[in-house]
Design an enzyme around this catalytic site. Sequence first.
Site, short mmCIF file in Angstrom:
data_model
loop_
_atom_site.label_atom_id
_atom_site.label_comp_id
_atom_site.label_asym_id
_atom_site.label_seq_id
_atom_site.Cartn_x
_atom_site.Cartn_y
_atom_site.Cartn_z
N ARG A 9 44.43 51.80 39.21
CA ARG A 9 45.29 51.91 37.82
C ARG A 9 45.69 53.54 37.51
O ARG A 9 46.23 53.60 36.43
CB ARG A 9 44.93 51.08 37.11
CG ARG A 9 44.58 49.62 37.16
CD ARG A 9 45.97 49.13 37.82
NE ARG A 9 45.85 47.57 37.98
CZ ARG A 9 46.66 46.92 38.58
NH1 ARG A 9 47.51 47.40 39.42
NH2 ARG A 9 46.55 45.37 38.68
N ASP A 28 41.68 43.49 47.20
CA ASP A 28 43.01 43.61 46.43
C ASP A 28 42.55 43.48 44.85
O ASP A 28 43.06 43.00 44.18
CB ASP A 28 43.99 42.54 46.68
CG ASP A 28 45.20 42.66 46.28
OD1 ASP A 28 45.56 43.62 45.73
OD2 ASP A 28 46.16 41.65 46.32
O1 DOR Z 1 48.39 40.34 42.91
C1 DOR Z 1 48.66 41.48 43.09
N1 DOR Z 1 48.53 42.50 42.23
N2 DOR Z 1 49.41 41.82 44.09
C2 DOR Z 1 49.79 42.85 44.31
O2 DOR Z 1 50.65 43.32 45.45
C3 DOR Z 1 49.70 44.13 43.37
C4 DOR Z 1 48.46 43.81 42.45
C5 DOR Z 1 48.67 44.76 41.20
O3 DOR Z 1 48.69 45.93 41.34
O4 DOR Z 1 48.48 44.17 40.25
ZN ZN Z 2 46.97 44.96 46.35
#
Ligand code: DOR
Ligand code: ZN
Length: 426
Positions: A56, A292
């Site tokens: 972020r 992720d």
């Molecule tokens: O659920 C998700 N969150 N999938 C994504 O592709 C991006 C990620 C995010 O950056 O919040």
């Molecule tokens: Zn991602």
Amino acid sequence: MIIKNGKVFYKGVIVKKNIVVEGGKIVSFGKGKGESFDASGMVVIPGVIDVHVHFREPGATQKEDFLSGSRAAASGGVTTVIDMPNTSPPTTTVETLEQKRAIAKKSMVNYGFYFGATETNMDEIRKAKNIAGIKVFMGSSTGDLLVTDNTALNAIFACGRPVVVHAEDEAIIKKNAEKYKNEHDPIVHTRIRSNECAEAAVRKAIELAGRNKTKLHILHASTKQEMELIAAAKESVDLSCEATPHHLFLTANDMKKLGNFARMNPPLRSQQDVDALWNGIKNGTIDLVATDHAPHLPWEKDVDYWKAPSGVPGVETSLPLLLNAVNSNRLSLQQLVRLTSETPARRFCIRGKGMIEKGMDADLTVVDLKKEKTIKNSDIVSKCGWTPFNGFKVKGAVIATVVGGQLAYEKGEFGEARGAEIKYGN
Ligand code: DOR
Ligand code: ZN
């Protein structure tokens, strides 16, 4: 530093050994001088490499930054992360890549970067140095990175760099969003971003990679259909894929209780899909586990479905969940190490990592396979302060994390360790 008396994961087996570290690297397994860490009764595995995190920074440091995200990683036994480009500004130019490089210097764990593709940044892509690959959002998600134009997609896949794809079909997402626009139960997410939506995009990505001889990695595979497509395509395409802990340990049913807190892209799936993923781990279709890690703040999630962002944190809960799977005989320790360290290092050609061996970087994760713990929101280190696994009882815990021969984490405390940017190639 010497890590003494641990049960060390060495060449696929567990052996009692000391690990002697000098200058950030493993130098021998005998006697050595220096500060010692007593790993009696503990298992020492190669440091976990998480090739998919969203830290972020820059742009959304209220959710996470490179220090908080890397502390969360260290507390989860993760010694290396690769950060995604959907920051603000997005990492889609050489200039924004260099900005992120400067930002990441504060990281407690080692780090690398993906470069984001847009429909118009081919020149920047060609100039980008020392990146893990090009990230292509084939369907829209958090941020505004998206590539749907076929000519642009073809040029990206043909550029000679490894490509990693968020494979969801934008046209199907749009069509379904219109169809369900009057529904407000978060479960509608699973119908908008359906199995077919993932399948269509994976099929297209594989076709593009086959035609352009691209080295392709499919991010967060989540469905039975993807498992079938990927297994078949591996015979002819340079292809790998990952599964996330949330797709392995949760189902769409969990949205009943968690609502938007279990909303992510791609969404949670049926038990049948989850079973297909575990089968994919068994038969090698799934190459690695990546989290992720996508933190959002509770108040951002605690709103109407249509206003909530997608994404869940995961970097600090992944290894405990996988250790628990080892304890319940769903996974062997060999498979765990392959999924979390060996294969990520090999597939992304990360230098000096992925195994415990003389000459390799001293990135080590010390775990207690017997220790039982309940995962709790209140223990979460990430700035988001919650986890979709709140209340999960797990057997297997991270005791300490060593990054480049320095203690990054030990039993709830953080050390002085600082990570370094990873390098690629042999
Ligand atoms: O659920 C998700 N969150 N999938 C994504 O592709 C991006 C990620 C995010 O950056 O919040
Ligand atoms: Zn991602």
